[in-house]
Design an enzyme around this catalytic site. Structure first.
Site, PDB file in Angstrom:
ATOM      1  N   SER A   1      -5.527   9.083   2.291  1.00 55.89           N
ATOM      2  CA  SER A   1      -5.767   8.053   1.267  1.00 55.89           C
ATOM      3  C   SER A   1      -7.044   7.100   1.216  1.00 55.89           C
ATOM      4  O   SER A   1      -7.077   6.088   1.532  1.00 55.89           O
ATOM      5  CB  SER A   1      -4.512   7.155   1.558  1.00 55.89           C
ATOM      6  OG  SER A   1      -4.504   6.317   2.932  1.00 55.89           O
TER       7      SER A   1
ATOM      8  N   LYS B   1      -6.167   4.389  10.069  1.00 58.32           N
ATOM      9  CA  LYS B   1      -7.359   4.178   9.368  1.00 58.32           C
ATOM     10  C   LYS B   1      -8.120   2.631   9.399  1.00 58.32           C
ATOM     11  O   LYS B   1      -7.012   1.729   9.551  1.00 58.32           O
ATOM     12  CB  LYS B   1      -7.294   4.682   7.908  1.00 58.32           C
ATOM     13  CG  LYS B   1      -6.686   5.941   7.776  1.00 58.32           C
ATOM     14  CD  LYS B   1      -6.688   6.567   6.234  1.00 58.32           C
ATOM     15  CE  LYS B   1      -5.759   5.556   5.541  1.00 58.32           C
ATOM     16  NZ  LYS B   1      -4.336   5.656   5.920  1.00 58.32           N
TER      17      LYS B   1
ATOM     18  N   THR C   1      -2.071  13.629   6.266  1.00 56.77           N
ATOM     19  CA  THR C   1      -1.967  12.217   5.848  1.00 56.77           C
ATOM     20  C   THR C   1      -3.422  12.253   5.080  1.00 56.77           C
ATOM     21  O   THR C   1      -4.492  12.571   5.585  1.00 56.77           O
ATOM     22  CB  THR C   1      -1.879  11.173   6.759  1.00 56.77           C
ATOM     23  OG1 THR C   1      -0.419  11.702   7.357  1.00 56.77           O
ATOM     24  CG2 THR C   1      -1.645   9.937   6.233  1.00 56.77           C
TER      25      THR C   1
ATOM     26  N   ASP D   1      -4.836  -4.047   2.313  1.00 58.37           N
ATOM     27  CA  ASP D   1      -4.264  -4.115   3.573  1.00 58.37           C
ATOM     28  C   ASP D   1      -5.376  -3.731   4.509  1.00 58.37           C
ATOM     29  O   ASP D   1      -5.333  -3.954   5.766  1.00 58.37           O
ATOM     30  CB  ASP D   1      -3.016  -3.450   4.044  1.00 58.37           C
ATOM     31  CG  ASP D   1      -3.274  -2.007   4.028  1.00 58.37           C
ATOM     32  OD1 ASP D   1      -4.159  -1.438   3.371  1.00 58.37           O
ATOM     33  OD2 ASP D   1      -2.297  -1.398   4.815  1.00 58.37           O
TER      34      ASP D   1
ATOM     35  N   ASP E   1      -7.176  -0.959   5.507  1.00 52.99           N
ATOM     36  CA  ASP E   1      -7.183   0.447   6.194  1.00 52.99           C
ATOM     37  C   ASP E   1      -8.105   1.528   5.326  1.00 52.99           C
ATOM     38  O   ASP E   1      -8.318   2.483   5.900  1.00 52.99           O
ATOM     39  CB  ASP E   1      -5.880   0.978   6.402  1.00 52.99           C
ATOM     40  CG  ASP E   1      -5.078   1.403   5.141  1.00 52.99           C
ATOM     41  OD1 ASP E   1      -5.574   1.301   4.085  1.00 52.99           O
ATOM     42  OD2 ASP E   1      -4.015   1.990   5.398  1.00 52.99           O
ATOM     43  N   ARG E   2      -8.644   1.015   4.194  1.00 59.78           N
ATOM     44  CA  ARG E   2      -9.383   2.109   3.452  1.00 59.78           C
ATOM     45  C   ARG E   2     -10.678   1.430   3.163  1.00 59.78           C
ATOM     46  O   ARG E   2     -11.021   0.236   3.206  1.00 59.78           O
ATOM     47  CB  ARG E   2      -8.559   2.559   2.031  1.00 59.78           C
ATOM     48  CG  ARG E   2      -7.423   3.381   2.439  1.00 59.78           C
ATOM     49  CD  ARG E   2      -6.772   3.849   1.393  1.00 59.78           C
ATOM     50  NE  ARG E   2      -6.160   2.687   0.689  1.00 59.78           N
ATOM     51  CZ  ARG E   2      -5.742   2.632  -0.631  1.00 59.78           C
ATOM     52  NH1 ARG E   2      -6.268   3.263  -1.336  1.00 59.78           N
ATOM     53  NH2 ARG E   2      -4.908   1.475  -1.008  1.00 59.78           N
TER      54      ARG E   2
ATOM     55  N   ASP F   1      -9.685  -2.211   0.755  1.00 61.75           N
ATOM     56  CA  ASP F   1      -8.572  -2.289  -0.028  1.00 61.75           C
ATOM     57  C   ASP F   1      -7.588  -3.486   0.293  1.00 61.75           C
ATOM     58  O   ASP F   1      -8.005  -4.124   1.380  1.00 61.75           O
ATOM     59  CB  ASP F   1      -7.506  -1.140   0.161  1.00 61.75           C
ATOM     60  CG  ASP F   1      -6.967  -0.703   1.350  1.00 61.75           C
ATOM     61  OD1 ASP F   1      -7.683  -1.073   2.483  1.00 61.75           O
ATOM     62  OD2 ASP F   1      -5.729  -0.520   1.406  1.00 61.75           O
TER      63      ASP F   1
ATOM     64  N   SER G   1       0.797  -1.384   0.142  1.00 59.38           N
ATOM     65  CA  SER G   1      -0.193  -0.089   0.003  1.00 59.38           C
ATOM     66  C   SER G   1       0.899   1.349   0.040  1.00 59.38           C
ATOM     67  O   SER G   1       0.379   2.246  -0.201  1.00 59.38           O
ATOM     68  CB  SER G   1      -1.009  -0.073   1.309  1.00 59.38           C
ATOM     69  OG  SER G   1      -1.866  -0.989   1.114  1.00 59.38           O
ATOM     70  N   HIS G   2       2.178   1.406   0.584  1.00 57.20           N
ATOM     71  CA  HIS G   2       2.852   2.269   0.600  1.00 57.20           C
ATOM     72  C   HIS G   2       4.298   1.980   0.081  1.00 57.20           C
ATOM     73  O   HIS G   2       4.666   0.760   0.602  1.00 57.20           O
ATOM     74  CB  HIS G   2       2.755   2.729   2.086  1.00 57.20           C
ATOM     75  CG  HIS G   2       1.824   3.286   2.585  1.00 57.20           C
ATOM     76  ND1 HIS G   2       1.364   4.920   2.603  1.00 57.20           N
ATOM     77  CD2 HIS G   2       0.753   2.685   3.319  1.00 57.20           C
ATOM     78  CE1 HIS G   2       0.099   4.762   2.908  1.00 57.20           C
ATOM     79  NE2 HIS G   2      -0.373   3.772   3.588  1.00 57.20           N
TER      80      HIS G   2
END
Length: 530
Positions: free
Chosen positions: A319, A330, A317, A251, A253-254, A249, A83-84
């Site tokens: 996303s 998140k 931050t 992982d 967190d969204r 998503d 993701s990052h």
């Protein structure tokens, strides 16, 4: 067991993003994750780490990992997710580092890690067979204690302390024929969590979830929960007229909230959750300590904060995510269950017998607070050189004394906008006083409209440029104006934003990769550029 020292050397491109490495281990199960878990075990054992807590099969969603760090007082966590700062052969591997509070590592930590990568000359590993991470239980690995835990159990227990699952289940049971839901895991990490929540805890049928088997390549798809990459959700929701759809998503967190004919932007979502907070037991009991939004997203939550007399913050931050202080990340599934809790509460309060869903809650919110027409344009994998030229141009305009007050007219509508202010957003954390600089270029206009540009991911594989446009319409404008097509509401501002930035010239793109909008009552094709 012997310890082996392996020579290595510094190499470029290893600056961490907002996360990185320590004692809780898990990830989204993508490329190379099982192998890296074993490498971490070898390094940790050889370097004096006392204990690793590992999600079964190396799987832990980012929110679940944050919860585990906090619950078991760990010193931090290594999260394996692309993701990052993705690497790997197809940008399909990455490492995030979370600290002991469960949140992403601050820049003060990541800068120290980055400095180490410039001078490293060797590292130690223990020479031993792999650890079986598909079996729950405790074991030892040299001097290292290893606990393989259920990836879902602790996270589900956390959610059950936050939401009114009894109310949600009662609502869904009584409306099982006219209020169906569909959750799409996009073959990411949240599949097992979704099955535990929706199928086991809420008792919904198997048809309520899809693509909930984690896959190393996300089933060949892209696990971003937006209208472009979550087409598998959008198409079924529209085809079957499903009132409530959601996706998360890779992982976890969204999130995306989407019902037939109605899409909820993250900025509207968090504002509505804040407005309905007392319907959620966690907030009804403990109250809301404050509200925050990321700088680029719309100011919808600011209006709720002002109305309720709450402190609110603008932070750097962002996303496409939502969360609260139950963890320090998140949390995609938290937001999905929050919406179900709100819908159940709204229908419990509704005395007319009319069924309330996403559309009704959105319309009610706009009538009360007004609407921030908002859109995000993502330009992915664009030339890094062109992206930097775009940023340089914006910074030059910001410094120019003649920019403020300058008039720009939309070529499409003839609407004129006057520049009111322009600045590069810097943020000072009110707690630890750390400073995050150059978080995006912002231009505001005299009518309250706003455009933000952000550059990220520069490197050999290209860059991503995001452009955010926002125009506020007060509740007194009436239902017709408030329910307009987002494209209509923003078209003039988008024209001006493209002119100011020279974006198409610098990036060599006529259209963005993804458009994220808030919309009601449009066909899906009207909302997306793929």
């Amino acid at each position: 067991m012997s310890v082996k020292e392996i020579p290595t050397k510094p190499f470029d491109g290893q600056k961490p993003g907002t996360s990185g490495s320590t004692l809780v281990i898990g990830g989204d199960g993508r490329f190379y994750s099982p192998e890296v878990v074993q490498i971490i075990l070898k390094i940790a054992s050889a370097n004096g780490v006392s204990k690793l807590i590992i999600g079964k099969d190396g799987i832990l969603s980012t929110p679940a990992a944050s919860n585990i760090i906090r619950k078991f007082n760990a010193n931090g966590g290594i999260l394996l997710t692309a993701s990052h700062n993705p690497g790997g052969p197809n940008a399909d591997f990455g490492i995030k580092y979370n600290v002991e509070n469960g949140g992403p590592a601050p820049e003060s930590i990541t800068e120290k890690i980055f400095a180490k990568t410039k001078i490293i000359s060797s590292y130690k590993v223990i020479e031993a067979p792999p650890v079986e991470i598909s079996k729950l239980g405790d074991t030892v690995y040299g001097p290292l204690k290893v606990s393989v835990i259920d990836s879902v159990k602790d996270y589900l227990e956390l959610l059950e302390t936050i939401f009114d699952f009894g109310l949600i289940k009662s609502f869904l049971t009584s409306h099982k024929s006219d209020f169906k839901i569909l959750f799409d895991g996009l073959h990411g990490v949240t599949g097992p969590y979704a099955k535990a929540i929706f199928l086991k805890t809420l008792g919904l049928p198997e048809s309520s979830v899809q693509h909930c088997e984690p896959s190393p390549d996300f089933g060949g798809g892209h696990p971003d929960p937006n209208l472009t990459y979550a087409r598998s959700l959008v198409e079924v929701v529209e085809r079957d007229n499903i009132p409530f759809g959601a996706a998360s998503d890779g992982d976890g967190d969204r999130n995306m909230i989407y019902g037939a004919g109605a899409f909820v932007t993250p900025s509207d979502s968090v504002a509505i959750i804040a407005d309905w907070a007392e319907a959620i037991p966690y907030f009804k009991k403990g109250g809301i300590k404050g509200l925050a939004r990321s700088m680029p997203t719309s100011a919808a939550i600011d209006l709720v904060a002002k109305a309720k007399g709450l402190e609110y913050f603008e932070v750097p931050t962002e996303s496409f995510g939502t969360g609260s202080d139950h963890i320090r990340e998140k949390d995609g599934l938290w937001a999905v269950v929050a919406w179900l809790n709100i819908i159940a509460a709204a229908n419990e309060q509704e005395k007319s017998g009319k069924l309330w869903g996403i559309r009704e809650i959105l319309n009610s919110h706009y009538a009360k607070y007004g609407r921030s027409f908002f859109s995000r344009y993502d330009y992915e994998e664009v030339p890094s050189e062109g992206a930097q030229k775009l940023v340089d141009r914006l910074n030059e305009l910001i410094k120019s004394s003649s920019f403020s007050g300058k008039l720009y007219t939309s070529s499409g509508t003839g609407t004129t906008f006057a520049v009111a202010n322009a600045y590069n957003f810097d943020y000072t954390d009110p707690i630890d006083k750390s400073v995050s600089k150059n978080q995006g270029q912002v231009v505001t206009f005299s009518d309250g409209s706003r455009v933000v540009w952000r550059l990220s991911g520069t490197g050999s594989q290209g860059a991503t440029v995001r452009m955010y446009v926002e125009r506020y319409v007060a509740p007194g404008a009436g239902e017709k104006e408030l329910s307009r097509n987002t494209g209509e509401g923003l078209s003039a501002l988008i024209d001006v934003a493209l002119e100011i930035s020279n974006l198409k010239i610098f990036l060599g793109r006529e259209e963005p990769t993804v458009i994220t909008v808030s919309a009601i009552g449009l066909s899906p094709s009207a909302r997306v550029v793929g």
